[in-house]
Motif scaffolding. Structure first.
Motif, mmCIF file in Angstrom:
data_model
loop_
_atom_site.group_PDB
_atom_site.id
_atom_site.type_symbol
_atom_site.label_atom_id
_atom_site.label_comp_id
_atom_site.label_asym_id
_atom_site.label_seq_id
_atom_site.Cartn_x
_atom_site.Cartn_y
_atom_site.Cartn_z
ATOM 1 N N GLU A 87 120.601 17.512 30.514
ATOM 2 C CA GLU A 87 119.694 18.093 31.496
ATOM 3 C C GLU A 87 119.408 19.577 31.236
ATOM 4 O O GLU A 87 118.286 20.036 31.390
ATOM 5 C CB GLU A 87 120.412 17.939 32.850
ATOM 6 C CG GLU A 87 119.595 18.214 34.054
ATOM 7 C CD GLU A 87 120.466 17.997 35.281
ATOM 8 O OE1 GLU A 87 120.926 16.854 35.499
ATOM 9 O OE2 GLU A 87 120.703 18.970 36.016
ATOM 10 N N ASN A 88 120.435 20.298 30.811
ATOM 11 C CA ASN A 88 120.328 21.762 30.828
ATOM 12 C C ASN A 88 120.782 22.348 29.493
ATOM 13 O O ASN A 88 121.969 22.356 29.190
ATOM 14 C CB ASN A 88 121.214 22.281 31.974
ATOM 15 C CG ASN A 88 120.965 23.738 32.253
ATOM 16 O OD1 ASN A 88 119.917 24.291 31.898
ATOM 17 N ND2 ASN A 88 121.937 24.389 32.867
ATOM 18 N N ILE A 89 119.830 22.820 28.704
ATOM 19 C CA ILE A 89 120.182 23.352 27.383
ATOM 20 C C ILE A 89 119.905 24.848 27.318
ATOM 21 O O ILE A 89 118.782 25.289 27.565
ATOM 22 C CB ILE A 89 119.401 22.620 26.271
ATOM 23 C CG1 ILE A 89 119.735 21.128 26.300
ATOM 24 C CG2 ILE A 89 119.708 23.228 24.899
ATOM 25 C CD1 ILE A 89 119.054 20.313 25.242
ATOM 26 N N ASP B 195 111.702 22.803 28.217
ATOM 27 C CA ASP B 195 112.533 23.256 29.339
ATOM 28 C C ASP B 195 113.872 23.856 28.916
ATOM 29 O O ASP B 195 114.821 23.892 29.698
ATOM 30 C CB ASP B 195 112.753 22.111 30.339
ATOM 31 C CG ASP B 195 113.604 21.005 29.766
ATOM 32 O OD1 ASP B 195 113.844 21.012 28.538
ATOM 33 O OD2 ASP B 195 114.050 20.133 30.527
ATOM 34 N N VAL B 196 113.935 24.357 27.696
ATOM 35 C CA VAL B 196 115.153 25.022 27.229
ATOM 36 C C VAL B 196 115.201 26.443 27.815
ATOM 37 O O VAL B 196 114.172 27.084 27.972
ATOM 38 C CB VAL B 196 115.140 25.078 25.685
ATOM 39 C CG1 VAL B 196 116.138 26.085 25.149
ATOM 40 C CG2 VAL B 196 115.384 23.692 25.096
ATOM 41 N N VAL B 197 116.411 26.896 28.146
ATOM 42 C CA VAL B 197 116.585 28.294 28.559
ATOM 43 C C VAL B 197 117.043 29.082 27.324
ATOM 44 O O VAL B 197 118.047 28.734 26.705
ATOM 45 C CB VAL B 197 117.655 28.414 29.678
ATOM 46 C CG1 VAL B 197 118.000 29.874 29.943
ATOM 47 C CG2 VAL B 197 117.173 27.726 30.948
#
Lengths: 218, 200
Positions: free
Chosen positions: A46-48, A69-71
């Motif tokens: 979900e969160n990279i 949607d990568v940070v």
């Protein structure tokens, strides 16, 4: 699918030993860049967070084409800081265990799935592989208990530290230097084998080019 | 740790830059769009460009401006939801004119800093204050342990200079390099922006 949701990829470094004018995560193997293989493996996470430094614009441009949607976490001091600094920045704010991998690692999909099947966000799990890279950090692994008891530069052992781990409840102090030095304080730690290639030098790259099998045999 | 979240408005909370949308009403979309883009990139100073754009748009009645913003300006719904959920600690810091964006800001229901204008007979008569984003963020500093700034353009640089954590948000435009160089994080998607803000 793994219950680990958060990922930190450390891809800020210069990769000078590879002697190519690009960050290691942008090196091509079989027509695809290392970061493309990694994002493919991580498609269900979900969160990279990707820590960027050297040639950050190029890295962001490449990643954005694959996944929007990568940070991106900036480490502008990448020249003078270690991976612990990048990992500390990348994992800031995570309240549960996270997967971390270096941007220069190539993993076969089945191997990665097997590793993640043993992982959970509440317990640290260290990825180890058969010793093969130059300048490795070796581990003293006990197959009977499935734990590692030591990290060391020499003498050589059967396994080496991969730069892949699920980290839970371990504080990564930026001033400590290498990530494995941070992990040492918490030994013994659970470990699992994960066949992978770390691309530090031209020799490592040649080895990966000869032996890496992309998913689907392509 | 008490944290304030300070958002730019145009291109950060709204998907569209507001002034070019307004300009469509008077047939100046291309012209104001080009001026806006050059301003975001820092090619024209914000103050000069903003006053010129306001002058061009002043012929539209303020009530009509508010209507256009309500009907035509698209929002980043996740960002709006984040602000509404954390309304006590969220701030909109925008160079845009308060009288124009007021209904939109009321919907967000948080504290705001805007440029100010004199309005007479439903028309913008003159811009009285162009907001200094650096001063705005400094004015809330004593209330918080940590200031997080979120923006995309050259106008956000003074806000970033005074923040503790800075997020360059590139969902509407590519964030300008000066801002990226001042940033701790760069994100290109509203969902990842909100996820990040929730973990900080």
């Amino acid at each position: 699918m793994s219950t680990v949701k958060n990922v930190v990829i450390c891809a800020a470094g210069l990769g000078s030993r590879l002697e190519l004018n690009m960050p290691k995560c942008l090196v091509e193997i079989g027509g695809r860049r290392l970061i493309e293989y990694q994002l493919d493996l991580l498609r269900d996470f979900e969160n990279i967070h990707i820590v960027v430094g050297f040639m950050e614009e190029e890295v962001m441009k490449c990643v954005k084409r694959i996944r929007k949607d990568v940070v991106f976490v900036r480490n502008p001091d990448y020249r003078t800081t270690s991976n612990s600094h990048s990992l500390n920045l990348g994992a800031r704010g995570f309240s549960e265990g996270y997967l971390t991998l270096d941007g220069d690692i190539l993993i076969e999909e089945d191997e990665f799935k097997r590793f993640m099947a043993k992982a959970n966000p509440r317990e640290t799990l260290i990825g180890i592989t058969e010793s093969k890279t130059e300048d490795a950090v070796y581990v003293d692994f006990d197959p009977a208990t499935g734990v590692i008891r030591d990290f060391r530069r020499s003498p050589k052992t059967a396994y080496e530290w991969t730069g892949i781990a699920v980290i839970a409840g371990i504080e990564i102090r930026p001033e400590v230097g290498y990530v494995f030095k941070n992990l040492e304080r918490y030994l013994p730690l659970k470990a699992a084998r994960v066949h992978c290639f770390e691309i530090d030098t031209p020799e490592d790259l040649n080895l990966a080019l000869q032996h890496f099998k992309p998913a689907g045999g392509g | 740790m008490k944290t304030a979240y300070c958002f730019d408005l145009d291109g950060t909370i709204t998907r569209d830059e507001i002034l070019p949308v307004l300009a469509r009403e008077i047939g100046l979309f291309e012209e104001i769009g080009a001026l806006t883009e050059a301003t975001i990139k820092g090619l024209i100073p914000f103050r000069k460009s903003f006053l010129l754009r306001c002058r061009l748009l002043a012929e539209i009645p303020v009530s009509r401006v508010q209507e256009i913003i309500h009907e035509q300006v698209r929002l980043y719904d996740d960002v709006v939801a984040f602000i509404q959920e954390h309304r006590k600690d969220c701030f909109v810091i925008t160079g845009n004119i308060g009288a124009w964006v007021d209904p939109l800001l009321r919907k967000l229901d948080c504290r705001v800093f805007t440029s100010e204008a004199e309005v007479e007979n439903d028309r913008l008569k003159s811009v009285t204050t162009v907001l200094d984003k650096g001063q705005a963020i400094q004015s809330i500093r004593s209330e918080y342990d940590r200031l997080v700034a979120i923006g995309d353009g050259m106008g956000d640089v003074p806000m970033f200079e005074h923040a503790h954590l800075r997020v360059a948000f590139g969902a509407t435009h590519e964030p300008i390099q000066t801002l990226v160089q001042l940033s701790d994080y760069v994100v290109f998607h509203e969902a990842s922006l909100c996820r990040l803000l929730k973990t900080l």
